[in-house]
Design a protein around this motif. Structure first.
Motif, PDB file in Angstrom:
ATOM      1  N   SER A 800       0.835  -1.211   0.000  1.00  0.00           N
ATOM      2  CA  SER A 800       0.000   0.000   0.000  1.00  0.00           C
ATOM      3  C   SER A 800       0.865   1.255   0.000  1.00  0.00           C
ATOM      4  O   SER A 800       0.592   2.196  -0.750  1.00  0.00           O
ATOM      5  CB  SER A 800      -0.914  -0.020   1.227  1.00  0.00           C
ATOM      6  N   VAL A 801       1.918   1.265   0.810  1.00  0.00           N
ATOM      7  CA  VAL A 801       2.806   2.429   0.848  1.00  0.00           C
ATOM      8  C   VAL A 801       3.532   2.574  -0.483  1.00  0.00           C
ATOM      9  O   VAL A 801       3.743   3.691  -0.973  1.00  0.00           O
ATOM     10  CB  VAL A 801       3.818   2.292   2.003  1.00  0.00           C
ATOM     11  N   PHE A 802       3.883   1.434  -1.101  1.00  0.00           N
ATOM     12  CA  PHE A 802       4.568   1.464  -2.400  1.00  0.00           C
ATOM     13  C   PHE A 802       3.683   2.119  -3.459  1.00  0.00           C
ATOM     14  O   PHE A 802       4.154   2.935  -4.263  1.00  0.00           O
ATOM     15  CB  PHE A 802       4.935   0.035  -2.807  1.00  0.00           C
ATOM     16  N   GLN A 803       2.401   1.792  -3.432  1.00  0.00           N
ATOM     17  CA  GLN A 803       1.462   2.400  -4.382  1.00  0.00           C
ATOM     18  C   GLN A 803       1.277   3.895  -4.105  1.00  0.00           C
ATOM     19  O   GLN A 803       1.178   4.701  -5.032  1.00  0.00           O
ATOM     20  CB  GLN A 803       0.117   1.678  -4.316  1.00  0.00           C
ATOM     21  N   LYS A 804       1.212   4.274  -2.805  1.00  0.00           N
ATOM     22  CA  LYS A 804       1.077   5.686  -2.467  1.00  0.00           C
ATOM     23  C   LYS A 804       2.285   6.493  -2.918  1.00  0.00           C
ATOM     24  O   LYS A 804       2.154   7.653  -3.342  1.00  0.00           O
ATOM     25  CB  LYS A 804       0.901   5.853  -0.954  1.00  0.00           C
ATOM     26  N   MET A 805       3.440   5.889  -2.856  1.00  0.00           N
ATOM     27  CA  MET A 805       4.641   6.574  -3.298  1.00  0.00           C
ATOM     28  C   MET A 805       4.570   6.855  -4.799  1.00  0.00           C
ATOM     29  O   MET A 805       4.921   7.965  -5.249  1.00  0.00           O
ATOM     30  CB  MET A 805       5.886   5.741  -2.973  1.00  0.00           C
ATOM     31  N   GLN A 806       4.110   5.874  -5.547  1.00  0.00           N
ATOM     32  CA  GLN A 806       3.983   6.081  -6.986  1.00  0.00           C
ATOM     33  C   GLN A 806       2.903   7.112  -7.301  1.00  0.00           C
ATOM     34  O   GLN A 806       3.067   7.934  -8.206  1.00  0.00           O
ATOM     35  CB  GLN A 806       3.657   4.747  -7.674  1.00  0.00           C
ATOM     36  N   SER A 807       1.788   7.075  -6.526  1.00  0.00           N
ATOM     37  CA  SER A 807       0.702   8.039  -6.753  1.00  0.00           C
ATOM     38  C   SER A 807       1.150   9.460  -6.406  1.00  0.00           C
ATOM     39  O   SER A 807       0.670  10.435  -7.003  1.00  0.00           O
ATOM     40  CB  SER A 807      -0.519   7.682  -5.896  1.00  0.00           C
TER      41      SER A 807
END
Length: 957
Positions: A800-807
Motif C-alpha cells: 500500500s505504501v509502495f502504491q502511495k509513493m507512486q501516486s
C-alpha cells in the motif's frame, strides 16, 4: 498711632517642660502675638519663666516687631492676664532704644527684663496670709491662665495669621511647642500643627501623635488633613491609609480635602499609580470629588500620558456634573499627543454640550489640536474667536499656528502670520523664529530658512539643535559647504559637543550619499579638536568605514591625539565587526593589520573575530595560525572563543581537530555552551559517529536548563536519533509537538526510522501521516515505511505504501526495490521476488551490494548454489567486489548446500582480499562444519575464533 497691648500668660503649670536653655530652673513659655490692622504691625514675645520656691514667674524674654516702613513704637508695656492697668508690669530695661523706628527694615528684635512680673498676685497673697478665705488665689491664677489661652486662640486663628506663621523663627517655634500642654485648646494645637507642617514632616507627625494621645483629634478633620499632607510628602502610603481609617473612629467626616492632600503630592511627583488608587478609594467611600480633585488628577494623567486613567476620571467628572476646564484641556492634549485627533475633537464638542466656557489654556490646546492634524482653517477660527472674546493677542497662539502651517508646508500663510505680529502688538520670540526655520526647511527653501536663522541670532536668541540640524541638511542638499562650516562654528559656540556636531554633519551628508565631502568640511573647521576627542573620532571613523571610505578612516586613526588603550581596542573591534557584518572582509583585514601591537598583544575578542573572518574567506591556514598564537599567549578562552574555533574547523572539514577543541572546552568547568555551540557539538559528533558523545551532550543540554527552540528540537532529534533510547526520543518528539514547534523532513524521517526499526509501527504510521499532511514526506519517508512494513512481514501495508509513493509522483528508488526483494524473499514469495527483479531490469535500475546480498541470501537459503554462483559472477561483471556481508552470506549458503570445502575456501579468499572475518563469519563456518558432521574441524575453528577474540581484547586493553 495705634495702641498695642501684649498679654504674656503665666503658664506656671508646665515649668518642668522643654528647656532650651539647659537650666532646670528655667523654661520657655508660649509666644503670644498681637496684630494691628490699622498700622499693619505685629509684636511677638517669648517669655522666660523662672521657678522659685515652687512657683513660676516670668522674668524676661525676647520680643520682635514687624511693621511697615516709617512706623514708630514707643513705651512698650506688658500687661497682666486680665488686661487691666492695675496689674501692669513695665519693661525695666531694653537693650535697644526705647523708641524704635523701623525704617526700611521689616522686623526688629530686642531683649527685655520684666520688673516684678506679678506684683498684684504677691500683694494679695501677703494681705490674705494667716486668714482663711473662700477665695483661693491659685484658683484665680488658673482661671486667668485659661482666659489667656482663649485670647491666644483668638489671636492665632485670625485672618492674617499666615504671615505671622511664616515669619516665626526656629527658636521661637521651639518655645511655641514647649508652651503646649494637655489643657491647651484644639484651635491652639491645630495652629501649632499647621506651623510645624510647613517646616518638618517628622515634627508634624510627632506632634500629631501627641495630640492623639491627649484626645485632641476627636472631630478634628483639619488636624488629620495636615498629617495626611505630611505623610504624602514622605510617601508613607500605608500609614496614610491607616490614618484615613482612624478618621472615622475619631468621628471625623471623610471629605475631599483629606484625599486631595494625598492626590496633590502624587500629582506633583508624577505618581500615577498611587494617585489613581486614592481616587478610586475616594469613590468607594462615597466621597464626592471636587473640581480641585479632578484638576490635579487630569494634570497628572496629562503629564504621564495615561489615557485609560484620564478617560475614567473624565467620565466620572461628567457624571457628577462637575465643570473643570483643566480636565477638558488635559483630555485634548492626551488625545492629540497620541494622534487620536477625532477623539480630541469629540472632547471639544462635548465641552460645548456641557456648557463649559473655555479659558485661555483651553483655547491654546484647541489651537494645537487642530494645527497638529493640519486643519489650519479651523485653527484660524479659534484664533479669531479668542480676539473677539476680548482676549489679548498671545504669542503662544501665533507660534502654534505658525508651527502648524510649517508642518503642512503652507509657508506663505505662516509668513503672513509672522508679518501680522507687529500689527497686533507682539514681538517674535525664539519659538517664532525656530518654527519659521523648521517650516522653510521642510519646503527645502534654503534662502528663507537662512534669513530667519540670521534674524534669530541677531535678535539675541539661540538656535536649538533642531534648527542646526535643519540648516545643515539644507546646506548639504544645496551644496553650500561654506555655510556648513559657519553653521558648525555656530554649533560649537552654542556649546554643542563635538560628538553631536560630527553626528549631525555625517547624517546630513550620508542622506544625500556624499559622505566623502565630510573630511574636507571638517578640516576647514575644527578637525584638530575632533582628533582630541575619542567619542568624536569613533563616530567619524565608524561612518567612514560604513561608507567604504577606508583610507579616510585609517588616516583618522593614525592622526588621533588621545591615548586610551581600552577605548581604542573596543573601537577597532567595532570597526572589524562592522566590516564583517557588511561582508567587507578585506577591509576588516586591513584594519586589523593597522592595529597597534597586533602582533604582540592578543585581544581575545578581536582575534576571535578575525578567525571567523578568515574562515569565511576560506583562509583556514591564517585562521588556524591566529588560533594557535592566541592559545600560546596564555589568554583564557571563553565560550564564544571556543565556538568560533570549533566552527572554523567544521568549515575546514577538519572534524578531528574540532573534537579536540571540544574536548578542551569540556574540561573547563566554568564554561557552559550556548544553544548554537550545543548544535555545533551535536553535528560534529554525529558526523564522527560518536554516539556516546552525542548522548553525553544531550544530557548536558538538559542539565544546563537552556530554553529549547524549534531548531534545537530538530537538531537533537536528527543527530541523536540512534544515540538515545527510543522512549527518550519519543518523549522528546511528543514534547516538541505539544510546544507547537514544527518538525522538518529530516526529523520526520529519523522518527520513522527509529520507530520502524523498533517495531513501533503504530507510532510510525502516525508520524508518516503527519508528514504527508504537512507536505514534508519525501522519497526517503516512503522508503523507510516500506522497509519497516517489510521487516515486520506486513506485506499488504508495504504494498500500500509502495502504491502511495507512486501516486505521489515519486520514482521508485533502489532502496524501495531492495526492501521489496528482502520482504518477498524472506516470506518465500519467489514469484513476486522475480517480478521485482524484472521491474528493476525494465526500469534500468542498477543493483548495488545490498541487492546482490539479498539475492545471495535468498538463493542460499534454498540451497540453489548455481543461482548463488550466477549472482556472484554478475556482481563481479558490474565491477563490484563482494563485501563482508556477501562473503558471510556465501559461507552460510555453502553450509546449507553441504559444500564445506568451498566454505573454508571463502574464508581464505577473504583474507587474501584484505577483508577481515568477523564473528558472524566464523559462526557461519562452524555451523556449516557441524551440519556436515565435521566436528573436529568445527572445534578447531571455534578455538581459533576465541583466540582471535582474545587478541582483539588484549589490543584494546
Amino acid at each position: 498711632m495705634s495702641s498695642l497691648r501684649l498679654a504674656a500668660g503665666l503658664d506656671i503649670c508646665e515649668s518642668k517642660q522643654r528647656n532650651p536653655f539647659g537650666n532646670s530652673n528655667l523654661c520657655a513659655v508660649d509666644l503670644f502675638g498681637v496684630i494691628s490692622s490699622r498700622s499693619c504691625s505685629s509684636i511677638r514675645f517669648t517669655a522666660i519663666r523662672k521657678e522659685f520656691a515652687g512657683e513660676s514667674f516670668v522674668v524676661g524674654g525676647r520680643f520682635g516687631l514687624s511693621a511697615k516702613p516709617g512706623v514708630t513704637f514707643k513705651n512698650y508695656k506688658v500687661y497682666g492676664l486680665d488686661g487691666i492697668d492695675r496689674s501692669v508690669s513695665t519693661i525695666d530695661s531694653v537693650k535697644k532704644t526705647e523708641a524704635v523706628q523701623i525704617g526700611d527694615s521689616v522686623t526688629s528684635e530686642a531683649s527685655m527684663t520684666l520688673n516684678n512680673p506679678v506684683p498684684k498676685v504677691l500683694e494679695l497673697q501677703g494681705k490674705n496670709a494667716g486668714r482663711k478665705s473662700g477665695r483661693n488665689i491659685w484658683s484665680r491664677l488658673q482661671r486667668m491662665q485659661k482666659a489667656s489661652q482663649h485670647k491666644v486662640s483668638r489671636i492665632v486663628s485670625g485672618r492674617n495669621c499666615s504671615s505671622f506663621e511664616d515669619k516665626i523663627s526656629d527658636g521661637d517655634l521651639e518655645a511655641v511647642v514647649s508652651g503646649i500642654h494637655p489643657d491647651s485648646s484644639v484651635e491652639h494645637c491645630n495652629w501649632v500643627l499647621k506651623v510645624l507642617e510647613k517646616r518638618s514632616e517628622e515634627k508634624t507627625l510627632e506632634f500629631f501623635e501627641w495630640m492623639n494621645c491627649h484626645g485632641k483629634l476627636k472631630e478634628n478633620t483639619d488636624a488629620y488633613c495636615l498629617a495626611l499632607r505630611a505623610l504624602a510628602r514622605k510617601e508613607d502610603w500605608s500609614t496614610a491609609m491607616m490614618l484615613l481609617q482612624e478618621m472615622t473612629s475619631d468621628e471625623c467626616e471623610l471629605n475631599a480635602q483629606a484625599f486631595n492632600s494625598l492626590i496633590y503630592v502624587c500629582a506633583k511627583r508624577g505618581l500615577v499609580g498611587w494617585g489613581t488608587k486614592w481616587f478610586h478609594m475616594m469613590l468607594e467611600q462615597g466621597i464626592r470629588p471636587n473640581v480641585a480633585t479632578i484638576g490635579m488628577l487630569m494634570g497628572l494623567y496629562q503629564k504621564k500620558c495615561s489615557l485609560s486613567q484620564a478617560e475614567f476620571a473624565f467620565g466620572r467628572m461628567r457624571s457628577l456634573k462637575l465643570k473643570c476646564t483643566t480636565a477638558y484641556s488635559a483630555m485634548i492634549v492626551i488625545y492629540t499627543r497620541l494622534g487620536l485627533y477625532n477623539k480630541s475633537e469629540e472632547v471639544i464638542s462635548v465641552m460645548g454640550k456641557d456648557e463649559v466656557l473655555p479659558d485661555l489654556e483651553n483655547l491654546l490646546v484647541r489651537l494645537n489640536a487642530y494645527s497638529q492634524q493640519g486643519k489650519m482653517e479651523v485653527a484660524e477660527t479659534v484664533l479669531e474667536s479668542m480676539l473677539k472674546a476680548g482676549i489679548s493677542p498671545n504669542i503662544v497662539a501665533y507660534n502654534t499656528l505658525i508651527t502648524g502651517y510649517g508642518k503642512a508646508a503652507h509657508m506663505k500663510a505662516a509668513k503672513h502670520l509672522f508679518q501680522d505680529l507687529e500689527s497686533v502688538g507682539l514681538d517674535p520670540d525664539e519659538t517664532t523664529y525656530r518654527s519659521m526655520i523648521e517650516g522653510f526647511g521642510r519646503t527645502d527653501n534654503y534662502k528663507e530658512a537662512l534669513w530667519y536663522y540670521d534674524k534669530l541670532k541677531n535678535s539675541g536668541f539661540q538656535p536649538n539643535s533642531s534648527n542646526f540640524y535643519t540648516l545643515i541638511n539644507l546646506q548639504a542638499r544645496h551644496g553650500d559647504e561654506k555655510g556648513t562650516v559657519q553653521t558648525l562654528e555656530d554649533m560649537r559656540r552654542a556649546g554643542c559637543q563635538y560628538s553631536s556636531i560630527v553626528s549631525s554633519i555625517i547624517q546630513a551628508y550620508e542622506r544625500i550619499g556624499m559622505v566623502e565631502k565630510v573630511p574636507h568640511i571638517l578640516e576647514a573647521s575644527f578637525y584638530e579638536n575632533i582628533l582630541l576627542d575619542p567619542t568624536s573620532c569613533s563616530i567619524l571613523v565608524m561612518a567612514f568605514v560604513k561608507c567604504s571610505l577606508l583610507d579616510d578612516a585609517l588616516r583618522v586613526l593614525q592622526d588621533k591625539r588621545w591615548e586610551d588603550c581600552d577605548f581604542e581596542e573596543n573601537l577597532y573591534h567595532l570597526l572589524i565587526c562592522s566590516c564583517k557584518d557588511a561582508g567587507h572582509f578585506e577591509n576588516a583585514v586591513k584594519i586589523y593589520m593597522q592595529m597597534p601591537n597586533s602582533e604582540i598583544h592578543q585581544n581575545l575578542h578581536i582575534t576571535c573575530s578575525m578567525i571567523d573572518i578568515y574562515s569565511a574567506m576560506g583562509r583556514f591556514t591564517d585562521a588556524e595560525n591566529l588560533y594557535l598564537k592566541l592559545k600560546g599567549s596564555g589568554v583564557t578562552f571563553d565560550m564564544v572563543a571556543y565556538s568560533i574555533v570549533v566552527r572554523m574547523y567544521i568549515r575546514a572539514g577538519s572534524l578531528e581537530n574540532a573534537c579536540v577543541v571540544l574536548e578542551m572546552m569540556e574540561k573547563e568547568k566554568d564554561i557552559v555552551p550556548d544553544i548554537y555551540l550545543f548544535r555545533d557539538m551535536l553535528r560534529t559528533y554525529q558526523k564522527c559517529d560518536m554516539t556516546q558523545k552525542l548522548a553525553n551532550v544531550y544530557y548536558w543540554i538538559l542539565k544546563s536548563g537552556i530554553a529549547w527552540d524549534e531548531a534545537m528540537y530538530n537538531c537533537v532529534i536528527n543527530c541523536c536519533g540512534h544515540a538515545l533510547p527510543v522512549d527518550e526520543l519519543s518523549r522528546l518528539y511528543e514534547e516538541m509537538m505539544q510546544n507547537g514547534h514544527a518538525a522538518n523532513t529530516i526529523t520526520f524521517n529519523v522518527m520513522l526510522d527509529v520507530y520502524g526499526k523498533s517495531g513501533l509501527l503504530k507510532k510510525a504510521r502516525k508520524v508518516f501521516w503527519m508528514a504527508r499532511k504537512q507536505g514534508l514526506a519525501d522519497v526517503i519517508s516512503y522508503n523507510t515505511m516500506i522497509a519497516a512494513h517489510g521487516k515486520s512481514k506486513d506485506i499488504k501495508s508495504m504494498e500500500s505504501v509502495f502504491q502511495k509513493m507512486q501516486s505521489a509522483g515519486f520514482p521508485v528508488s533502489l532502496e524501495a526495490y531492495n526492501s521489496l526483494l528482502d520482504a518477498y524473499g524472506k516470506d518465500n514469495r519467489l514469484e513476486e521476488f522475480n517480478d521485482v527483479l524484472q521491474k528493476m531490469k525494465e526500469s534500468k535500475c542498477l543493483s548495488d551490494h545490498y541487492t546482490y546480498n539479498i539475492m545471495i541470501n535468498i538463493y542460499g537459503r534454498k540451497g540453489w548454489i548455481e543461482e548463488v554462483s550466477r549472482v556472484f559472477a554478475e556482481l563481479k561483471e558490474h565491477g563490484l567486489e563482494p563485501d563482508l556481508y556477501s562473503y558471510n552470506t556465501l559461507i552460510k549458503a555453502y553450509g546449507i548446500a553441504g559444500m564445506v570445502e568451498e566454505a573454508v575456501n571463502v574464508v581464505q579468499e577473504m583474507r587474501l582480499k584484505g577483508i577481515k572475518p568477523d564473528r558472524i563469519t566464523y559462526t557461519n563456518l562452524i555451523t556449516a562444519l557441524q551440519r556436515n558432521e565435521n566436528f573436529l574441524e568445527a572445534v578447531k575453528w571455534s578455538l581459533w575464533m576465541r583466540q582471535m577474540e582474545r587478541q582483539v581484547e588484549f589490543c584494546s586493553f
